[in-house]
Design an enzyme around this catalytic site. Structure first.
Site, PDB file in Angstrom:
ATOM      1  CE  LYS A   1       8.274   0.400  -5.717  1.00  0.00           C
ATOM      2  NZ  LYS A   1       8.267  -0.923  -5.566  1.00  0.00           N
TER       3      LYS A   1
ATOM      4  CB  SER B   1       4.539   2.443  -5.234  1.00  0.00           C
ATOM      5  OG  SER B   1       4.209   3.630  -4.399  1.00  0.00           O
TER       6      SER B   1
ATOM      7  CE1 TYR C   1       9.463   2.840  -3.210  1.00  0.00           C
ATOM      8  CE2 TYR C   1       7.849   4.435  -3.574  1.00  0.00           C
ATOM      9  CZ  TYR C   1       8.393   2.986  -3.184  1.00  0.00           C
ATOM     10  OH  TYR C   1       7.408   2.243  -2.664  1.00  0.00           O
TER      11      TYR C   1
END
Length: 255
Positions: free
Chosen positions: A166, A147, A162
């Site tokens: 990532k 991402s 998150y």
């Protein structure tokens, strides 16, 4: 060999995790359109079956594999199933993921574990199992879907777990690439920008508007925007590329 021939994946054997919906489904269909036989691994059996139907309509072989990629035994069985059916694994696309939100001071241990398990631990388990198969055959391409949140602290949503997961998956990609390059296995990643998928469908309009305002191309991504990237990284057209993160975000991370 001409350049278009180098993009062909004819008769290659691929595996896509999280291939039952969203970006994973789009990547799986793209690989099949380029000529690959594609196995779909997903915890959502109905979604995996839907993707397999789309692949069969393209005239390619496919397998639906029910798997929780946070469980080592299920990941190993997933790869074994592909090898038992097709004899080799040429491309592994690790796309399964989840995003939860919350201020860093309020994130629960359970939510931290849930996100890190799927967005980082599962990528490790899949890379390890896919990599072992590819190292044995002396060739292969692994593509991790990370991402832009692996590079920037995204806004306006708050999701520190998150971002951390990532970023870890991005660095894991580079580590695997460095360790396996001399043994014929390439490992790269794709960093999508803000994308309209079932996972982002619940986002509030003001959040989507903020993403849109901060994207120079003036639109949000759709899963098809990443299809060219996965075919490139899976194919011989990228034969000299490893450890690379291909950012496809409409320019979002420029600002």
């Amino acid at each position: 060999m001409g350049i278009l021939d180098r993009f062909s994946l004819f008769d290659r054997k691929a595996l896509v995790t999280g291939g039952g919906s969203g970006i994973g489904q789009a990547l799986a269909v793209a690989l099949a359109e380029a000529g690959a036989d594609v196995a779909i691994a997903d915890i959502d059996s109905a979604g995996a079956a839907d993707t397999c139907t789309r692949i069969e309509k393209l005239g390619r072989q496919t397998l639906a594999i029910a798997a929780d990629v946070t469980a080592k035994d299920q990941v190993e069985n997933m790869v074994h199933t592909v090898l038992a059916a097709w004899g080799r694994l040429d491309t592994g696309v690790n796309s399964a993921g989840i995003a939860l939100r919350g201020p860093i001071e309020d994130i629960s241990e359970a939510d931290w574990d849930r996100v890190l398990d799927l967005d980082l631990k599962a990528v490790f388990l899949c890379c390890q199992a896919e990599g072992r198969a590819m190292l044995q055959q002396g060739s292969g391409s692994i593509i991790n879907v990370v991402s832009i949140s692996s590079h920037v602290v995204n806004r306006p949503q708050l999701h520190g777990h998150y971002n951390a997961a990532k970023a870890g998956a991005y660095q894991l990609t580079r580590v695997c690439a460095a360790e396996w390059a001399a043994r014929g296995v390439r490992v790269n990643s794709i960093s999508p920008g803000h994308t309209l998928t079932p996972m982002t469908a619940h986002a509030e309009d003001d959040m989507k508007n903020a993403w849109l305002a901060n994207t120079p191309m003036g639109r949000l991504g759709v899963p098809a925007d990443y299809q060219g990237a996965v075919v490139f990284l899976a194919s011989d057209a990228s034969a000299y590329a490893t450890g690379h993160d291909l950012v496809v975000d409409g320019g979002y991370s420029l600002w």
